[in-house]
Design an enzyme around this catalytic site. Structure first.
Site, PDB file in Angstrom:
ATOM      1  N   LYS A 194       0.846  -1.197   0.000  1.00  0.00           N
ATOM      2  CA  LYS A 194       0.000   0.000   0.000  1.00  0.00           C
ATOM      3  C   LYS A 194       0.880   1.247   0.000  1.00  0.00           C
ATOM      4  CE  LYS A 194      -3.678   2.444   2.314  1.00  0.00           C
ATOM      5  NZ  LYS A 194      -4.640   2.574   3.391  1.00  0.00           N
ATOM      6  N   GLU A 200      10.559  -4.997   4.155  1.00  0.00           N
ATOM      7  CA  GLU A 200      10.587  -6.417   3.753  1.00  0.00           C
ATOM      8  C   GLU A 200      10.242  -6.549   2.269  1.00  0.00           C
ATOM      9  OE1 GLU A 200       9.013  -5.191   6.397  1.00  0.00           O
ATOM     10  OE2 GLU A 200       8.987  -6.604   8.080  1.00  0.00           O
ATOM     11  N   GLY A 253      -4.915  -1.798   4.671  1.00  0.00           N
ATOM     12  CA  GLY A 253      -4.078  -2.936   4.269  1.00  0.00           C
ATOM     13  C   GLY A 253      -4.747  -4.279   4.506  1.00  0.00           C
ATOM     14  N   ARG A 254      -5.326  -4.464   5.701  1.00  0.00           N
ATOM     15  CA  ARG A 254      -5.900  -5.784   6.018  1.00  0.00           C
ATOM     16  C   ARG A 254      -7.280  -5.977   5.401  1.00  0.00           C
ATOM     17  NH1 ARG A 254      -4.935  -2.702  10.292  1.00  0.00           N
ATOM     18  NH2 ARG A 254      -6.627  -1.915  11.596  1.00  0.00           N
ATOM     19  N   GLU A 339      -4.971  -7.012  14.572  1.00  0.00           N
ATOM     20  CA  GLU A 339      -4.465  -5.689  14.179  1.00  0.00           C
ATOM     21  C   GLU A 339      -5.601  -4.657  14.268  1.00  0.00           C
ATOM     22  OE1 GLU A 339      -0.962  -5.237  11.368  1.00  0.00           O
ATOM     23  OE2 GLU A 339      -2.536  -4.356  10.129  1.00  0.00           O
ATOM     24  N   HIS A 369      -5.902 -33.911  17.012  1.00  0.00           N
ATOM     25  CA  HIS A 369      -4.847 -34.801  17.508  1.00  0.00           C
ATOM     26  C   HIS A 369      -3.686 -34.009  18.081  1.00  0.00           C
ATOM     27  CE1 HIS A 369      -6.954 -38.214  15.740  1.00  0.00           C
ATOM     28  NE2 HIS A 369      -7.295 -37.350  14.791  1.00  0.00           N
ATOM     29  N   LYS A 479       9.372  -1.162  14.205  1.00  0.00           N
ATOM     30  CA  LYS A 479       9.964  -0.773  12.918  1.00  0.00           C
ATOM     31  C   LYS A 479      10.961   0.362  13.131  1.00  0.00           C
ATOM     32  CE  LYS A 479       5.751  -1.563  10.174  1.00  0.00           C
ATOM     33  NZ  LYS A 479       4.742  -0.906   9.345  1.00  0.00           N
TER      34      LYS A 479
END
Ligand code: F6P
Length: 506
Positions: A194, A200, A253-254, A339, A369, A479
């Protein structure tokens, strides 16, 4: 009634067991199970939302409706759908629904035009304009990766038009794995961010470009498609304007898989299926926008979520998809819910009580399990969502899907009813809540509806908690410190200094 008065009324609730609730009300299943029709006609498609195995009662539902009213839920919802500012700390609207055709008219038009541009790009790739394209490496992180990764994994089990690899982690191991699976000569690169500044993503993009160049691709940047709300930054980075697919700043963003961030989904599935995903989400948007009170499915789910997290002290909620195709859903929901609602102050900056529980989960039957021991006999209250599909995703013997579904329903029944034994080790206390989301099928339309349901559920919780679900300042400090470490010249605490020294970084 004020928000506090509404919460105080809720706090006085009695505590009947689930079995008592079923015994007291023969209509309980009908009252708390609702089918949402996504498509009528000859091939009907829908989702059944069964909240009957939660502790919601008529009284609680009425009290939660009063809470929603006290929080001006209807007003906030209207603001979201009309493109008004609902993210006051950043002064932004939240217009992801406009991408699905539901929202302020001008935003819907703008979104449709941007999606049309993306459609043309997808068709150009499929049509061979970029030569033979067999692979797409999509680099992005957080909301710029989780949705595409989930959708591609869920919806391409029968094959994809183009083989998509979503790479998020800065750990080069992730990108190397994608390189190993792709032929550089037939690979395109999607850079999804965005802001077009995330370290990254930009580092991974640079390394992917180098990989293309090192492996004989003449014009590596000519293979890049930028997916961003900051097109000027993509131009600065070297992407030609014709290969930039923008989306609106008002799409968080999400909440962005519906925008050009969903480009790899459309490349993998074809645009028609991407459109079906948007259409499925639009069905839920309309339901959420036009339905009041407990009949509103995302709102009803939020009532139960708040009941357990605020009034019963549940610190987590778990999601188990009894469907391999949805194995990445918990990762996706973690960002969406944690978030959005992982805050400790309300919109006015004042401390608030418990907010979002920790979202976690896994896939059934594997999780049975591994972690279900704690769910059946442990000391934590963990409300659970089970998600399953009536139609199987596989072509094998019907026994596979049959056993899968039987196990899913058996878990909900066992958690609720328990089983008494005089041997405390073999005693199952029961009265453990779960909800079941039963889809007719997991196709693109259902997938879109499922995700939109969770988006609105999260928003509804945020409103009733009085917090801003659309900002995420909590992610910034780490950050900043990483940048300071990289820059050097600053001292940190003794432990961090020792770690930096031991690893030889900084
Ligand atoms: O660090 C959190 C975050 O800002 C998320 O909200 C977002 O989805 C992600 O980083 C990626 O941001 P961008 O799309 O700008 O690269």
């Amino acid at each position: 009634m004020t928000r506090d008065e509404a919460w105080n009324a809720l706090a006085l609730h009695p505590d009947p067991t689930l079995e008592e609730l079923f015994a007291a009300d023969p209509d309980r299943v009908d009252k708390l199970s609702t089918r949402l029709e996504l498509r009528g006609g000859e091939a009907p498609l829908g989702i059944r939302f069964d909240w009957s195995k939660t502790h919601l009662t008529d009284t609680l539902l009425s009290e939660f409706e009063a809470l929603a009213e006290a929080c001006d839920f209807a007003g906030m919802r209207a603001k979201m759908f009309t493109g008004e500012v609902v993210n006051p700390t950043e002064g932004r609207a939240a217009e992801h629904t406009a991408l699905r055709g539901v929202g302020k008219e001008s935003s819907v038009e703008e979104a449709a035009a941007l999606l049309e541009r993306m459609k043309l790009m997808v068709e150009a790739i499929h049509g061979g304009v970029f030569g033979e394209v067999k692979h797409l490496i999509h680099v992005g992180i957080g909301g710029s990766a989780l949705g595409p990764a989930l959708a591609v994994d869920a919806l391409t089990r029968d094959g994809a038009e183009v083989d998509v690899h979503v790479v998020s982690n800065i750990d080069g191991v992730a990108l190397e794995a994608a390189f190993k699976a792709c032929d550089p000569a037939t690979t395109m690169l999607a850079v999804a961010s965005k802001t077009f500044t995330t370290i990254e993503t930009m580092t991974n993009a640079t390394s992917a470009l180098k990989w293309l160049a090192d492996n004989g691709v003449d014009d590596p940047t000519g293979r890049v498609i930028a997916l961003t709300a900051a097109p000027e930054k993509a131009v600065e980075w070297g992407v030609d304007e014709t290969r930039i697919l923008p989306f609106a700043e008002s799409v968080g963003g999400r909440y962005s898989l519906w925008s050009s961030i969903g480009f790899p989904i459309a490349v993998a599935l074809g645009y028609a299926d991407f459109q079906a995903m948007l259409d499925g989400a639009a069905k839920v948007d309309e339901h959420f926008r036009d339905t009041d009170g407990r009949a509103n499915l995302p709102l009803r789910a939020a009532f139960a979520d708040l009941f357990y997290s605020r009034l019963e002290g549940a610190q987590t909620r778990a999601v188990f998809a009894y469907d391999e195709r949805l194995r990445l859903l918990p990762d996706y929901l973690q960002q969406l819910e944690m978030e959005s609602n992982g805050k400790s102050v309300n919109v006015d900056g004042l401390p608030t009580g418990p907010t979002a529980p920790i979202t976690w989960g896994g896939v059934g039957t594997d999780a049975q399990h591994a972690v279900f021991q704690l769910l059946h006999q442990g000391t934590h209250l963990v409300p659970i969502d089970f998600i399953a599909s009536i139609e199987p995703g596989d072509m094998l013997d019907a026994a596979h899907h049959h056993i899968l579904l039987m196990n899913c329903f058996a878990q909900g029944a066992a958690l609720m009813s328990g089983k008494h034994s005089d041997d405390p080790h073999r005693n199952y206390p029961g009265n453990r809540p779960s909800a079941t989301i039963l889809c007719d099928d997991i196709d693109a339309m259902t997938f879109g509806a499922l995700i939109a349901f969770h988006e609105h559920r999260t928003f509804a919780s945020g409103v009733m908690l009085g917090i801003n679900p659309f900002d995420q300042f909590g992610v910034e400090l780490g950050k900043e410190i990483a940048k300071k470490i990289e820059k050097g010249g600053e001292r940190f605490d003794a432990s961090t200094e020792a770690l930096l020294k031991a690893a030889g970084v900084g």
